[in-house]
Design an enzyme around this catalytic site. Structure first.
Site, short mmCIF file in Angstrom:
data_model
loop_
_atom_site.label_atom_id
_atom_site.label_comp_id
_atom_site.label_asym_id
_atom_site.label_seq_id
_atom_site.Cartn_x
_atom_site.Cartn_y
_atom_site.Cartn_z
N SER A 152 2.03 -9.85 -0.73
CA SER A 152 1.55 -8.51 -0.82
C SER A 152 1.69 -7.78 0.75
O SER A 152 1.92 -6.48 0.69
CB SER A 152 -0.05 -8.21 -1.08
OG SER A 152 -0.69 -8.96 -0.39
N LYS A 198 0.89 -1.22 -0.14
CA LYS A 198 -0.22 -0.10 0.00
C LYS A 198 0.81 1.42 0.01
O LYS A 198 0.35 2.31 -0.50
CB LYS A 198 -0.96 -0.15 1.23
CG LYS A 198 -1.98 -1.03 1.15
CD LYS A 198 -3.29 -0.57 0.76
CE LYS A 198 -4.40 -1.67 0.73
NZ LYS A 198 -4.25 -3.11 1.20
N GLU A 230 -9.89 6.22 3.27
CA GLU A 230 -10.56 5.29 3.72
C GLU A 230 -9.75 4.06 4.09
O GLU A 230 -8.69 4.05 3.57
CB GLU A 230 -11.74 4.73 2.62
CG GLU A 230 -11.22 3.63 1.66
CD GLU A 230 -10.26 4.00 0.69
OE1 GLU A 230 -9.93 5.13 0.50
OE2 GLU A 230 -9.43 3.27 0.15
C1 LIG Z 1 -5.12 -4.12 1.02
C2 LIG Z 1 -4.42 -5.42 0.88
C3 LIG Z 1 -4.71 -6.09 -0.49
C4 LIG Z 1 -5.97 -5.94 -1.06
O1 LIG Z 1 -5.84 -5.10 -1.77
P1 LIG Z 1 -5.42 -5.06 -3.51
O2 LIG Z 1 -5.70 -3.60 -3.77
O3 LIG Z 1 -6.47 -6.15 -3.96
O4 LIG Z 1 -4.07 -5.36 -3.58
C5 LIG Z 1 -3.95 -7.28 -0.52
N1 LIG Z 1 -2.72 -7.80 0.53
C6 LIG Z 1 -2.71 -6.84 1.65
C7 LIG Z 1 -1.34 -7.35 2.58
C8 LIG Z 1 -3.35 -5.63 1.94
O5 LIG Z 1 -3.03 -5.03 2.91
#
Ligand SMILES: *Cc1c(COP(=O)(O)O)cnc(C)c1O
Length: 413
Positions: free
Chosen positions: A388, A99, A121
């Site tokens: 992610s 993020k 948000e």
């Molecule tokens: C917010 C988040 C997501 C989901 O958001 P995307 O916009 O689909 O990437 C996925 N993994 C993590 C660790 C997150 O914090």
């Protein structure tokens, strides 16, 4: 904006009206049209400005911790008995997830537009924490909208945001989660549009957000290409990422859209199973509709009422999917699968146990698919999971779930 004039064919999406084929667009109240046009123009100019891009690169490196590593998960590979499994380590970034790539880009853009106030948000709190961090860094006034239920579930992230100077506003409407928080942020934006930039946290919403957020995450895929070529001398056979709104996935995939040898797979939240209200897999029963600014696949009933959604991971728990994903799914360029809560809890423990890496519950959805898929592939094939985020934020929740199902939780002794 002349985005469609770009020589690279991948950049012809979205078109000048913000559409990826039939998806996307600008479905907002009249009062926001001017703000979105202003944002679109500011972004078009920043995108082409080498000084803006250089400054962003520097902050990504020094503040966020890029480049992130590409890591061979040796014990998971052996466990799977098939393809080599690599992780792209977005979990190692500052504030714990991908993020921050987008939050940094949009904060620089806010400053460029002369806006001193930022709103955002947040669902689980990851985007709120990333936004609070960049606002503290750049001295911007920061307000984060968060559903009251999420504030309770993620009390530690609320504290983090406040520690970094953000005002966290609880939203009491509806399900008191992410969807309501987005609506409240949009309401604030309508009222304060002159002074305020809205940092949306995923590849969602009205144009130019889906394109802009994607662009800020494309660094994931460009690094990945270089790293796998250096390490293996060739491109991977498949790249896998979880899909909430779709930002980490499109960031990892975009670089490879015109490489037919690279299979791309997004993994949605299967929750308690594919039954109405029990999941958040928009491609399993979702229908074309409009939600919070854009046209895309949405979980809704026959009257167009948004369905309740469920996932063990708050970050994937949303009724709509980013419009670019809908577009590439129609064109069969990106494939989609889902993982259930139960599978995710098991893989969460397995990854921790075998690799010493505690993955975010969101990212673990991609891992579930990867473990399933690697078995079907040959040992000389390569599968990359975009990890992610890290799972520190999830350990309390998982501990509580495992304690409640004690006896079945074989992984934790
Ligand atoms: C917010 C988040 C997501 C989901 O958001 P995307 O916009 O689909 O990437 C996925 N993994 C993590 C660790 C997150 O914090």
């Amino acid at each position: 904006m002349s985005v469609s004039a770009h020589p690279d064919p991948r950049f012809q999406q979205p078109d000048a009206t913000g559409h990826f084929g039939r998806y996307g667009g600008v479905f907002v109240p009249e009062t926001l049209m001017t703000a979105l046009q202003e944002l679109g123009a500011a972004y078009a100019s920043a995108r082409q400005d080498p000084a803006f891009q250089a400054e962003l690169r520097q902050h990504l490196q020094e503040f966020a911790g890029r480049p992130t590593g590409l890591y061979l998960a040796e014990r998971l590979t052996r466990h799977g008995g098939g393809a080599k499994i690599y992780f792209k380590r977005e979990d190692l970034l500052h504030t714990g997830a991908h993020k921050i790539n987008n939050a940094l880009g949009q904060a620089l853009l806010a400053r460029r537009m002369g806006k001193q106030r930022v709103i955002a948000e947040t669902g689980a709190g990851q985007h709120g924490v990333a936004t609070a961090a960049v606002c503290a860094k750049f001295g911007l006034d920061c307000t984060v909208y968060m559903g009251a239920v999420d504030m309770e579930r993620q009390a530690l992230n609320v504290f983090r945001m406040r520690l970094m100077g953000a005002k966290v506003v609880g939203v009491e409407a509806g399900q008191k989660t992410l969807k309501e928080a987005i609506s409240e942020a949009m309401r604030d934006w309508v009222t304060n549009v002159r002074s305020t930039h809205y940092i949306l946290g995923s590849a969602l919403g009205a144009h130019p957000y889906p394109m802009m957020v994607r662009d800020f995450h494309r660094v994931i895929g460009t690094e990945l290409r270089e790293q796998i070529l250096a390490r293996e001398g060739r491109l991977p056979d498949e790249i896998v990422a979880c899909v909430g709104g779709g930002s980490n996935a499109i960031g990892a995939f975009f670089e490879f859209l015109d490489e037919p040898s690279v299979r791309l797979t997004g993994v949605e939240a299967g929750g308690r199973g594919i039954r109405r209200g029990d999941h958040a897999a928009r491609f399993e029963g979702g229908k074309l509709g409009v939600l919070q600014g854009c046209q895309t696949y949405i979980l809704q009933n026959d009257d167009g009422q948004i369905e309740l959604t469920h996932s063990v991971s708050a970050g994937l728990d949303y009724a709509a999917i980013g419009p670019e994903h809908a577009y590439y799914r129609d064109r069969q360029r990106i494939g989609y699968a889902y993982a259930t809560d139960e599978e995710v809890l098991e893989a969460f423990q397995l990854c921790s146990l075998l690799e010493g890496i505690i993955p975010a519950l969101e990212s673990t959805h991609a891992l579930v698919y990867a473990l399933r898929r690697a078995k079907e592939m040959a040992p000389d094939q390569i599968l990359v999971v975009n990890l992610s985020g890290r799972g520190d934020k999830d350990v309390q929740q998982v501990a509580a779930i495992l304690a409640a199902t004690k006896g079945q939780a074989g992984g934790i002794k």
